[in-house]
Structure formats: structure tokens, C-alpha cells
Design a protein around this motif. Structure first.
Motif, PDB file in Angstrom:
ATOM      1  N   TYR A  18       3.597  -0.912  -4.352  1.00 38.24           N
ATOM      2  CA  TYR A  18       3.547  -0.571  -2.932  1.00 38.24           C
ATOM      3  C   TYR A  18       3.664   0.931  -2.693  1.00 38.24           C
ATOM      4  O   TYR A  18       4.588   1.586  -3.171  1.00 38.24           O
ATOM      5  N   LEU A  54      -5.356  -9.640   0.315  1.00 43.42           N
ATOM      6  CA  LEU A  54      -3.945  -9.258   0.315  1.00 43.42           C
ATOM      7  C   LEU A  54      -3.150 -10.224  -0.555  1.00 43.42           C
ATOM      8  O   LEU A  54      -3.202 -11.436  -0.374  1.00 43.42           O
ATOM      9  N   TRP A  56       0.792 -10.365  -3.008  1.00 46.31           N
ATOM     10  CA  TRP A  56       2.040  -9.735  -3.436  1.00 46.31           C
ATOM     11  C   TRP A  56       2.801 -10.752  -4.282  1.00 46.31           C
ATOM     12  O   TRP A  56       2.313 -11.885  -4.505  1.00 46.31           O
ATOM     13  N   ALA A  68      -4.913 -11.192   6.347  1.00 44.28           N
ATOM     14  CA  ALA A  68      -4.228 -10.313   7.296  1.00 44.28           C
ATOM     15  C   ALA A  68      -5.185  -9.913   8.418  1.00 44.28           C
ATOM     16  O   ALA A  68      -6.373  -9.654   8.179  1.00 44.28           O
ATOM     17  N   LEU A  89      -3.499  -1.789   0.697  1.00 44.56           N
ATOM     18  CA  LEU A  89      -3.255  -3.232   0.585  1.00 44.56           C
ATOM     19  C   LEU A  89      -3.221  -3.664  -0.878  1.00 44.56           C
ATOM     20  O   LEU A  89      -2.445  -4.551  -1.256  1.00 44.56           O
ATOM     21  N   ILE A 107       3.740  -3.673   6.610  1.00 43.99           N
ATOM     22  CA  ILE A 107       2.388  -3.289   7.019  1.00 43.99           C
ATOM     23  C   ILE A 107       2.387  -2.788   8.460  1.00 43.99           C
ATOM     24  O   ILE A 107       1.758  -1.761   8.774  1.00 43.99           O
TER      25      ILE A 107
END
Length: 274
Positions: A18, A54, A56, A68, A89, A107
Motif C-alpha cells: 500500500y 482491486l 488485498w 470499487a 489500487l 481509499i
């Protein structure tokens, strides 16, 4: 900052940790000044972004995914350069978060800071993918017209309207919008819907005008604002709304909406080509 200073069109290092610093702002004012948009905006609206790539990690290291959606107000001082948005992203990919709400909060904070205004963020998890809607623009298709086109740079003189006749209310659309990235020259394919009330706009001239963007270089938001301003100047409708939906590139699609009258914000239904 200008597009030439951005990572667009340059070799980059992709990071999966990130990193909010990857986001790059583009000032709206420079492009607006070039097409005569006054300081007091003659429109309001939003830029609707959808991101389909997106992902994670949760705290156990298991990958999570979501679609998103971002709503950037048209009166924000900046837009986000799209390649920097993709890199940003992508930096979530190997980063652990406690929850989807924490991802959304990060975000929202980062993109709002870059745009200089509050950006709404929605994350749709896989369990809700079936609720995402696909439809086509409503209205009368300009593409039905059989005509010659030979102008491929924006030319407002192609536009005209019957200003002395009884006003009409129409919704028109075309799937033939194409412009090009101002840095890489890559094509941006789109569809545009025009709602107006005023002297009837000549349909053939309007379609030729839309086609005239075919070799034009400009960001999606700038093209829509130019269409809005040109129609207002040449056709002088009392009410006007312009909404474009562009096909995705790099997992992102951008869908600017501008209006000078009270309309609901777009429902963000995806077109088939997106």
C-alpha cells in the motif's frame, strides 16, 4: 501538475504494498480555461469511476476482492490521473487489512485528499456481484443515421438548432464516441447520452460533431465538458445534460456526467462494451 509530469506513458515499478503517494493529481482548471469554462461552473455533476482489479489480504493472508466505485464531484479542483490510480489500487494486493471497511476508509481518505474534495467510495464484495446492473442508454440513437463524416477534430460549427421554433425535450445517444489519451495516444472508446430541452438540435450535425472527437486528445472528463460547453454555445438549450461512459482500460472505466438542471445522478449501470 500536468499530464507530462505523471507516470502516464512511462516505465514504472509496480508495488504490491500500500502506497498512497502513487496517486497523481491533474488540475481541472487548465483544461477548463482552454475551452472557456467560467470560474463559476455552468454545470454540476460527478465523475463515476469503476475499478475491477482491486484485491488485498485479510489478516490471515487470504486474498480478498471487490469492485470499487468512486464518485468524484465535478467541482473538485483535481482529477486523478488514471495510470496512477491503477498503480495505487495495485499497491493493495499484498497488504493486510482488518476489514473491507478499512480498505474503503483508506481509499476514501487518499483519493479525497488528491482530488481536493470528498469522494464517495463503494466497495461491492463478491456476494453482491449479482446486484451489479447492465443496461444500455435510453433515448433515440443517433447512430441510425446514414451520413458522410470527414471531420475528425472537434468542430462546434457542426452543431445547430432550431432556436426560433417550439422547444422540444429529447434524449439522444451515440456509441461512436472516440478520443485519445493526451499522453500515450491510446484510443478511448465511449458512448455518450445527451438530454436537453430547447430548440431542436440537428441530429445529423450532432452525430458528426461527436464523431469529430475521433482524433482529439483529451481526458474523458475534459471531452465531456467540451461537448457540454459547445452544445450550450451553439444550440443554446435551456436545459442540458451530457453523460459519457467509456470502456475500461487497466481495469478502470471513467464515466463523467455534467448537467445544468436538477437530474438524479447516474445509476452507474454498466454498458455492454464496458
Amino acid at each position: 501538475m500536468t499530464p507530462e509530469q505523471s507516470p502516464l506513458g512511462k516505465p514504472v515499478h509496480y508495488t504490491e504494498q500500500y502506497d498512497a503517494s502513487l496517486l497523481f493529481p491533474i488540475d481541472r482548471k487548465r483544461a477548463r480555461d482552454a475551452i472557456g469554462v467560467p470560474a463559476r461552473l455552468p454545470f454540476f455533476g460527478t465523475d463515476v469511476w469503476n475499478a475491477y482489479e482491486l484485491s488485498w489480504l485479510n489478516q490471515r493472508g487470504k486474498p480478498q476482492i471487490a469492485v470499487a466505485t468512486f464518485f468524484v464531484p465535478a467541482d473538485s479542483p483535481n482529477i486523478v490521473e488514471s495510470k496512477s490510480f491503477k498503480l495505487y489500487l495495485g499497491s493493495f494486493a499484498q497488504t493486510r487489512f482488518d476489514s473491507i471497511d478499512d480498505v474503503r476508509a483508506a481509499i476514501k481518505r487518499d483519493v479525497s485528499a488528491i482530488c481536493g474534495a470528498t469522494v464517495s467510495v463503494q466497495l461491492t464484495p463478491p456476494m453482491d456481484f449479482g446486484k451489479l446492473v447492465m443496461e444500455e442508454f435510453e433515448g433515440l440513437s443517433l447512430d441510425r443515421l446514414d451520413l458522410d463524416c470527414d471531420v475528425y477534430a472537434p468542430d462546434a460549427s457542426l452543431l445547430s438548432a432550431a432556436k426560433d421554433e417550439v422547444p422540444v425535450e429529447e434524449t439522444l445517444f451515440s456509441n461512436l464516441l472516440k478520443s485519445n489519451c493526451p499522453v500515450t495516444g491510446q484510443p478511448d472508446w465511449g458512448s455518450v447520452q445527451i438530454r436537453y430541452y430547447g430548440g431542436q438540435i440537428d441530429h445529423a450535425g450532432l452525430l458528426r460533431y461527436i464523431v469529430s472527437f475521433r482524433e482529439h486528445t483529451g481526458f474523458h472528463e475534459q471531452c465531456v465538458e467540451r461537448i457540454f460547453m459547445d452544445i450550450m454555445r451553439e444550440c443554446k438549450p435551456e436545459r442540458l445534460a451530457v453523460y459519457a461512459r467509456y470502456t475500461r482500460r487497466g481495469g478502470l472505466d471513467i464515466n463523467p456526467f455534467r448537467t445544468n438542471f436538477n437530474l438524479p445522478m447516474p445509476d452507474n449501470a454498466r454498458l455492454a462494451r464496458q
